[in-house]
Design a protein around this motif. Structure first.
Motif, PDB file in Angstrom:
ATOM      1  N   ASN A  50       0.825  -1.211   0.000  1.00 35.92           N
ATOM      2  CA  ASN A  50       0.000   0.000   0.000  1.00 35.92           C
ATOM      3  C   ASN A  50       0.853   1.253   0.000  1.00 35.92           C
ATOM      4  N   PHE A  51       1.894   1.257   0.800  1.00 32.51           N
ATOM      5  CA  PHE A  51       2.797   2.407   0.858  1.00 32.51           C
ATOM      6  C   PHE A  51       3.409   2.682  -0.511  1.00 32.51           C
ATOM      7  N   LEU A  52       3.913   1.648  -1.166  1.00 30.54           N
ATOM      8  CA  LEU A  52       4.541   1.820  -2.476  1.00 30.54           C
ATOM      9  C   LEU A  52       3.541   2.318  -3.515  1.00 30.54           C
ATOM     10  N   ASN A  53       2.323   1.797  -3.468  1.00 30.69           N
ATOM     11  CA  ASN A  53       1.287   2.237  -4.413  1.00 30.69           C
ATOM     12  C   ASN A  53       0.926   3.702  -4.220  1.00 30.69           C
ATOM     13  N   GLU A  54       0.909   4.152  -2.987  1.00 28.81           N
ATOM     14  CA  GLU A  54       0.547   5.543  -2.686  1.00 28.81           C
ATOM     15  C   GLU A  54       1.661   6.528  -3.010  1.00 28.81           C
ATOM     16  N   LEU A  55       2.887   6.060  -3.121  1.00 28.14           N
ATOM     17  CA  LEU A  55       4.019   6.958  -3.403  1.00 28.14           C
ATOM     18  C   LEU A  55       3.939   7.602  -4.782  1.00 28.14           C
TER      19      LEU A  55
END
Length: 119
Positions: A50-55
């Protein structure tokens, strides 16, 4: 802009099986803190994905035997590199820093902090 994550592990099916077994049987002696923080026993942690997708930043994941794919030789692995253009690659999180993190939140907080000056 691109984040390049370099694992202190080797690519390939046999190496993956060895790493999986090592993390499962003796996690305290596993040598890749980046793997330990971002992956569980059966894949990437949902919070990490999720973190990587939101970056909204391109991400590349390499193993230490794949460094020839980039024009940069890190001092130690694991590490996180930032590529701002074809010729500019810099280390933004060192192996020493990664080894000091004990949670995924510490890693993601540090990544946000380091990236804020580039975004």
């Amino acid at each position: 802009m691109e984040l390049i994550f370099i694992y202190n592990a080797k690519s390939g099916a046999i190496n993956s099986l060895f790493d999986f077994s090592h993390k499962l049987l003796s996690p305290s002696t596993y040598s890749c803190s980046l793997c330990s923080i971002t992956y569980g026993s059966f894949g990437a942690k949902k919070q990490w994905q999720n973190f990587l997708n939101e970056l909204n930043v391109k991400t590349t994941f390499l193993y230490k035997n794949q460094l020839q794919k980039i024009n940069y030789k890190p001092y130690q692995v694991p590490c996180v590199l930032l590529k701002t253009n074809q010729e500019n690659i810099q280390e933004i999180i060192s192996a020493e820093e990664l080894n000091s993190f004990s949670t995924l939140s510490e890693l993601t907080d540090e990544l946000k902090k380091k990236l804020s000056s580039f975004l």
